[in-house]
Design a protein around this motif. Sequence first.
Motif, mmCIF file in Angstrom:
data_model
loop_
_atom_site.group_PDB
_atom_site.id
_atom_site.type_symbol
_atom_site.label_atom_id
_atom_site.label_comp_id
_atom_site.label_asym_id
_atom_site.label_seq_id
_atom_site.Cartn_x
_atom_site.Cartn_y
_atom_site.Cartn_z
ATOM 1 N N ALA A 40 0.842 -1.196 0.000
ATOM 2 C CA ALA A 40 0.000 0.000 0.000
ATOM 3 C C ALA A 40 0.876 1.245 0.000
ATOM 4 O O ALA A 40 1.955 1.260 0.595
ATOM 5 C CB ALA A 40 -0.899 0.007 1.241
ATOM 6 N N SER A 41 0.397 2.276 -0.671
ATOM 7 C CA SER A 41 1.083 3.566 -0.651
ATOM 8 C C SER A 41 0.062 4.670 -0.908
ATOM 9 O O SER A 41 -1.017 4.420 -1.443
ATOM 10 C CB SER A 41 2.195 3.623 -1.699
ATOM 11 O OG SER A 41 1.658 3.478 -3.002
ATOM 12 N N TYR A 42 0.417 5.867 -0.495
ATOM 13 C CA TYR A 42 -0.433 7.022 -0.745
ATOM 14 C C TYR A 42 0.183 7.806 -1.890
ATOM 15 O O TYR A 42 1.365 8.150 -1.852
ATOM 16 C CB TYR A 42 -0.542 7.902 0.499
ATOM 17 C CG TYR A 42 -1.250 9.196 0.223
ATOM 18 C CD1 TYR A 42 -2.625 9.207 -0.003
ATOM 19 C CD2 TYR A 42 -0.553 10.385 0.159
ATOM 20 C CE1 TYR A 42 -3.283 10.400 -0.288
ATOM 21 C CE2 TYR A 42 -1.207 11.577 -0.122
ATOM 22 C CZ TYR A 42 -2.564 11.571 -0.341
ATOM 23 O OH TYR A 42 -3.212 12.743 -0.633
ATOM 24 N N ASN A 43 -0.607 8.079 -2.918
ATOM 25 C CA ASN A 43 -0.156 8.844 -4.069
ATOM 26 C C ASN A 43 -0.625 10.287 -3.881
ATOM 27 O O ASN A 43 -1.812 10.583 -4.025
ATOM 28 C CB ASN A 43 -0.731 8.234 -5.355
ATOM 29 C CG ASN A 43 -0.232 8.932 -6.598
ATOM 30 O OD1 ASN A 43 0.063 10.120 -6.597
ATOM 31 N ND2 ASN A 43 -0.145 8.172 -7.678
ATOM 32 N N ALA A 44 0.314 11.171 -3.549
ATOM 33 C CA ALA A 44 -0.038 12.569 -3.271
ATOM 34 C C ALA A 44 -0.549 13.293 -4.510
ATOM 35 O O ALA A 44 -1.393 14.181 -4.406
ATOM 36 C CB ALA A 44 1.166 13.308 -2.693
ATOM 37 N N SER A 45 -0.080 12.900 -5.690
ATOM 38 C CA SER A 45 -0.524 13.608 -6.899
ATOM 39 C C SER A 45 -1.969 13.285 -7.260
ATOM 40 O O SER A 45 -2.658 14.117 -7.844
ATOM 41 C CB SER A 45 0.401 13.315 -8.082
ATOM 42 O OG SER A 45 0.333 11.951 -8.437
ATOM 43 N N THR A 46 -2.447 12.090 -6.905
ATOM 44 C CA THR A 46 -3.852 11.742 -7.177
ATOM 45 C C THR A 46 -4.705 11.772 -5.921
ATOM 46 O O THR A 46 -5.915 11.595 -5.992
ATOM 47 C CB THR A 46 -3.956 10.331 -7.795
ATOM 48 O OG1 THR A 46 -3.441 9.371 -6.863
ATOM 49 C CG2 THR A 46 -3.225 10.251 -9.111
ATOM 50 N N ASN A 47 -4.054 11.981 -4.759
ATOM 51 C CA ASN A 47 -4.732 12.001 -3.464
ATOM 52 C C ASN A 47 -5.498 10.691 -3.219
ATOM 53 O O ASN A 47 -6.637 10.700 -2.794
ATOM 54 C CB ASN A 47 -5.672 13.211 -3.360
ATOM 55 C CG ASN A 47 -6.151 13.425 -1.932
ATOM 56 O OD1 ASN A 47 -5.436 13.123 -0.976
ATOM 57 N ND2 ASN A 47 -7.356 13.936 -1.790
ATOM 58 N N ARG A 48 -4.814 9.559 -3.524
ATOM 59 C CA ARG A 48 -5.469 8.256 -3.402
ATOM 60 C C ARG A 48 -4.552 7.236 -2.757
ATOM 61 O O ARG A 48 -3.334 7.280 -2.905
ATOM 62 C CB ARG A 48 -5.860 7.734 -4.785
ATOM 63 C CG ARG A 48 -6.889 8.642 -5.428
ATOM 64 C CD ARG A 48 -7.659 8.026 -6.496
ATOM 65 N NE ARG A 48 -8.306 6.801 -6.051
ATOM 66 C CZ ARG A 48 -9.088 6.093 -6.810
ATOM 67 N NH1 ARG A 48 -9.333 6.473 -8.034
ATOM 68 N NH2 ARG A 48 -9.653 5.002 -6.371
ATOM 69 N N LEU A 49 -5.194 6.294 -2.076
ATOM 70 C CA LEU A 49 -4.503 5.120 -1.571
ATOM 71 C C LEU A 49 -4.369 4.157 -2.738
ATOM 72 O O LEU A 49 -5.338 3.921 -3.459
ATOM 73 C CB LEU A 49 -5.307 4.470 -0.439
ATOM 74 C CG LEU A 49 -4.745 3.176 0.132
ATOM 75 C CD1 LEU A 49 -3.435 3.444 0.880
ATOM 76 C CD2 LEU A 49 -5.754 2.533 1.058
ATOM 77 N N GLU A 50 -3.165 3.625 -2.946
ATOM 78 C CA GLU A 50 -2.936 2.681 -4.036
ATOM 79 C C GLU A 50 -2.442 1.363 -3.468
ATOM 80 O O GLU A 50 -1.640 1.340 -2.528
ATOM 81 C CB GLU A 50 -1.932 3.245 -5.034
ATOM 82 C CG GLU A 50 -2.442 4.491 -5.723
ATOM 83 C CD GLU A 50 -1.471 5.080 -6.725
ATOM 84 O OE1 GLU A 50 -0.304 4.628 -6.799
ATOM 85 O OE2 GLU A 50 -1.875 6.011 -7.442
ATOM 86 N N LEU A 51 -2.925 0.278 -4.042
ATOM 87 C CA LEU A 51 -2.532 -1.072 -3.637
ATOM 88 C C LEU A 51 -1.941 -1.785 -4.835
ATOM 89 O O LEU A 51 -2.485 -1.726 -5.933
ATOM 90 C CB LEU A 51 -3.745 -1.856 -3.135
ATOM 91 C CG LEU A 51 -4.562 -1.239 -2.001
ATOM 92 C CD1 LEU A 51 -5.786 -2.094 -1.712
ATOM 93 C CD2 LEU A 51 -3.711 -1.071 -0.757
ATOM 94 N N VAL A 52 -0.828 -2.481 -4.610
ATOM 95 C CA VAL A 52 -0.197 -3.296 -5.644
ATOM 96 C C VAL A 52 -0.064 -4.699 -5.087
ATOM 97 O O VAL A 52 0.469 -4.895 -3.985
ATOM 98 C CB VAL A 52 1.193 -2.733 -6.035
ATOM 99 C CG1 VAL A 52 1.872 -3.641 -7.045
ATOM 100 C CG2 VAL A 52 1.072 -1.321 -6.568
ATOM 101 N N SER A 53 -0.541 -5.676 -5.845
ATOM 102 C CA SER A 53 -0.483 -7.066 -5.405
ATOM 103 C C SER A 53 0.953 -7.560 -5.335
ATOM 104 O O SER A 53 1.782 -7.213 -6.176
ATOM 105 C CB SER A 53 -1.279 -7.951 -6.376
ATOM 106 O OG SER A 53 -1.187 -9.298 -5.996
ATOM 107 N N LYS A 54 1.247 -8.368 -4.338
ATOM 108 C CA LYS A 54 2.559 -9.002 -4.226
ATOM 109 C C LYS A 54 2.640 -10.248 -5.100
ATOM 110 O O LYS A 54 3.706 -10.829 -5.250
ATOM 111 C CB LYS A 54 2.838 -9.383 -2.770
ATOM 112 C CG LYS A 54 3.052 -8.191 -1.864
ATOM 113 C CD LYS A 54 3.359 -8.646 -0.454
ATOM 114 C CE LYS A 54 3.562 -7.490 0.482
ATOM 115 N NZ LYS A 54 3.817 -7.933 1.864
ATOM 116 N N THR A 55 1.502 -10.647 -5.672
ATOM 117 C CA THR A 55 1.440 -11.824 -6.519
ATOM 118 C C THR A 55 1.398 -11.391 -7.973
ATOM 119 O O THR A 55 0.600 -10.527 -8.336
ATOM 120 C CB THR A 55 0.166 -12.654 -6.204
ATOM 121 O OG1 THR A 55 0.151 -12.936 -4.812
ATOM 122 C CG2 THR A 55 0.123 -13.938 -6.996
#
Length: 125
Positions: A40-55
Motif C-alpha cells: 500500500a502507498s499514498y499517491n499525493a498527486s492523485t490524493n489516493r490510496l494505491e494497492l499493488v499485489s505481491k502476486t
Amino acid sequence: PVTAGSQFTIGKATFTVSAGKTLNALVSEINNNADAGVIASYNASTNRLELVSKTSGKDFITLQDLPGGDALQKLGLVTGGGNSIASQVAGLSAQFSINGGPTLESSSNTVSETLTGLTGVTLNL
C-alpha cells in the motif's frame, strides 16, 4: 471522512479504522500484514490510496467493506455496490518468444524449462 470503526478486508487480512487513525498508520498496518498480499502507498498527486499485489499475474486483489463499514468505498477502492474490480487494473502476463517461435505467456517474470522446453535453462524476463 471514513466512519470510525469501519472494518474491511484486503486479501485474507481484516483491518479496522479507529477514530484518529491516520492514513499513514493505515498504510503501515496494511504493509506489515502478510495476509493482505499487497503493498500500500499514498499517491499525493492523485490524493489516493494505491494497492499493488505481491502476486504476479492477472488476478485482482480481493477487497471488501464489511457490514456497516465504508472505508474502502470512501477511499475509492470499491463502489457503493461493493464492486472492487472497477478500481483495479489487472496485471499483464509476460509474453515472449524464443528464436522466432510461437508467443509464450507466463504469469511470472521467471520462466523455467517447463514452459520453454529448454532443458536446464531458466529465463528472467
